[in-house]
Design an enzyme around this catalytic site. Structure first.
Site, PDB file in Angstrom:
ATOM      1  N   LEU A 258       0.793  -1.229   0.000  1.00 50.45           N
ATOM      2  CA  LEU A 258       0.000   0.000   0.000  1.00 50.45           C
ATOM      3  C   LEU A 258       0.826   1.279   0.000  1.00 50.45           C
ATOM      4  CD1 LEU A 258      -3.010  -0.994   2.221  1.00 50.45           C
ATOM      5  CD2 LEU A 258      -3.037  -0.367  -0.171  1.00 50.45           C
ATOM      6  N   SER A 259       1.922   1.271   0.714  1.00 46.97           N
ATOM      7  CA  SER A 259       2.665   2.534   0.790  1.00 46.97           C
ATOM      8  C   SER A 259       3.203   2.943  -0.572  1.00 46.97           C
ATOM      9  CB  SER A 259       3.790   2.425   1.798  1.00 46.97           C
ATOM     10  OG  SER A 259       4.634   1.385   1.423  1.00 46.97           O
ATOM     11  N   LYS A 260       3.436   1.963  -1.439  1.00 48.73           N
ATOM     12  CA  LYS A 260       4.005   2.282  -2.744  1.00 48.73           C
ATOM     13  C   LYS A 260       2.928   2.622  -3.756  1.00 48.73           C
ATOM     14  CE  LYS A 260       8.589   0.825  -3.110  1.00 48.73           C
ATOM     15  NZ  LYS A 260       9.428  -0.287  -3.436  1.00 48.73           N
ATOM     16  N   ARG A 261       1.712   2.285  -3.403  1.00 44.33           N
ATOM     17  CA  ARG A 261       0.637   2.431  -4.365  1.00 44.33           C
ATOM     18  C   ARG A 261       0.346   3.901  -4.595  1.00 44.33           C
ATOM     19  NH1 ARG A 261      -3.966  -1.755  -4.623  1.00 44.33           N
ATOM     20  NH2 ARG A 261      -5.538  -0.585  -5.758  1.00 44.33           N
TER      21      ARG A 261
END
Ligand code: GLU
Length: 307
Positions: A258-261
């Site tokens: 999620l953090s990279k999304r």
């Protein structure tokens, strides 16, 4: 060595905090509180091109909604036992230089005045591919003898790299158990000093965790390779490393990180979309409810979701 557990929260003020950061910081907080330890807050703000004062302020404000710490940039003078708590201030005091000199004198580092495109060109020419996590491995053809570092009294604006050995680095992660990487194949020679004139992440955290007497480092699994690099720095400086606990990364239901999304929601975004601090804490306790995961990845309104 002290038997008191000493943990740390080490955000980088390069943006607003995400639920993934919160999940890691809550794990760090919980492990420290369960051990009746001392929790330090250290701002990792060395990279002046990416860090901003407004994010520094926001990190402190946002995290304070969810957890507490015992020492940090905001604590009053009497509690500031292990400061400064901002790496930029530690750097201004010249605190990293002494250890850079030890690496230089010990033959662990060499000057590496190469641009990104020169590195890529040399890698292509010599068939050096990316390492385990996809980062370009520094091509050995560009290595200089470590004796060249001795020509430098101070690093200034010269990049220095750590010459990694051709062997495995093994460690026992508290959560994952025995973990290992091969230094030259998985990551290669890494930066110790940047050409912008400040210590690299890998080097500065080792110096700080050691000087701040951290006994356990809690961080995301995405930093496993960094831990392996850092263990080499501990070895070179002849320091006992702390224990390491690598947390699972926050993923959406389809397994994406999620953090990279792109567009993944910040804590501020979730709070302004109507989630409360208690909602988020409860959801995190349950190991992230599907409703929260969907909200983080799609930024749906929480009133249409069941927690
Ligand atoms: N400052 C780093 C980050 O925000 C974490 C540092 C660490 O745990 O060593 O990714």
């Amino acid at each position: 060595m002290s038997s008191v557990y000493r943990g740390r929260l080490a955000p980088s003020p390069t943006g607003y905090l995400h639920p993934g950061h919160l999940s890691t910081f809550l794990t760090a907080w919980r492990r420290c509180r369960q051990a009746d330890g001392i929790l330090l807050y250290r701002m990792e703000d060395l990279d002046r091109s990416r860090c901003r004062p407004e994010f520094d302020r926001a990190c402190l404000e946002d995290l304070a909604l969810f957890l507490n710490w015992d020492e940090g940039p905001d604590s009053d003078g009497a509690m500031q036992r292990s400061g400064p708590y901002r790496q930029s201030e530690r750097h201004e005091r010249g605190l990293y230089l002494e250890y850079w000199k030890r690496l230089r004198d010990g033959g662990f580092i060499y000057p590496a005045p190469y641009s990104r495109s020169e590195i890529q060109k040399a890698a292509r020419k010599t068939g050096v591919g990316p390492g385990t996590h996809g980062e370009q491995i520094f091509p050995p053809i560009l290595r200089h003898p470590t004796s060249e570092a001795l020509e430098f009294e101070e690093p200034g604006n010269m990049a220095f790299r750590f010459r990694v050995p051709d062997r495995s680095i093994l460690f026992d992660d508290v959560r994952l158990g025995r973990t290992g990487f091969h230094a030259s194949r998985d990551f290669g020679d890494f930066l110790v000093w940047s050409p912008e004139g400040y210590p690299s992440y890998e080097f500065s955290v080792v110096v700080d965790d050691h000087l701040m007497r951290i006994t356990e480092v809690v961080r995301g699994e995405d930093l496993l390779l960094s831990t392996a690099r850092q263990l080499l720095v501990y070895e070179a400086l002849d320091w006992q490393p702390p224990a390491f606990y690598h947390c699972a990364l926050l993923r959406s239901r389809d397994g994406q990180r999620l953090s990279k999304r792109k567009g993944s929601t910040t804590l501020r975004g979730l709070l302004s979309a109507g989630w409360t601090v208690a909602d988020l804490l409860n959801s995190l306790e349950e190991g992230f409810s599907p409703a929260l995961l969907d909200s983080i990845s799609a930024t749906k309104r929480p009133d249409s979701l069941e927690l």
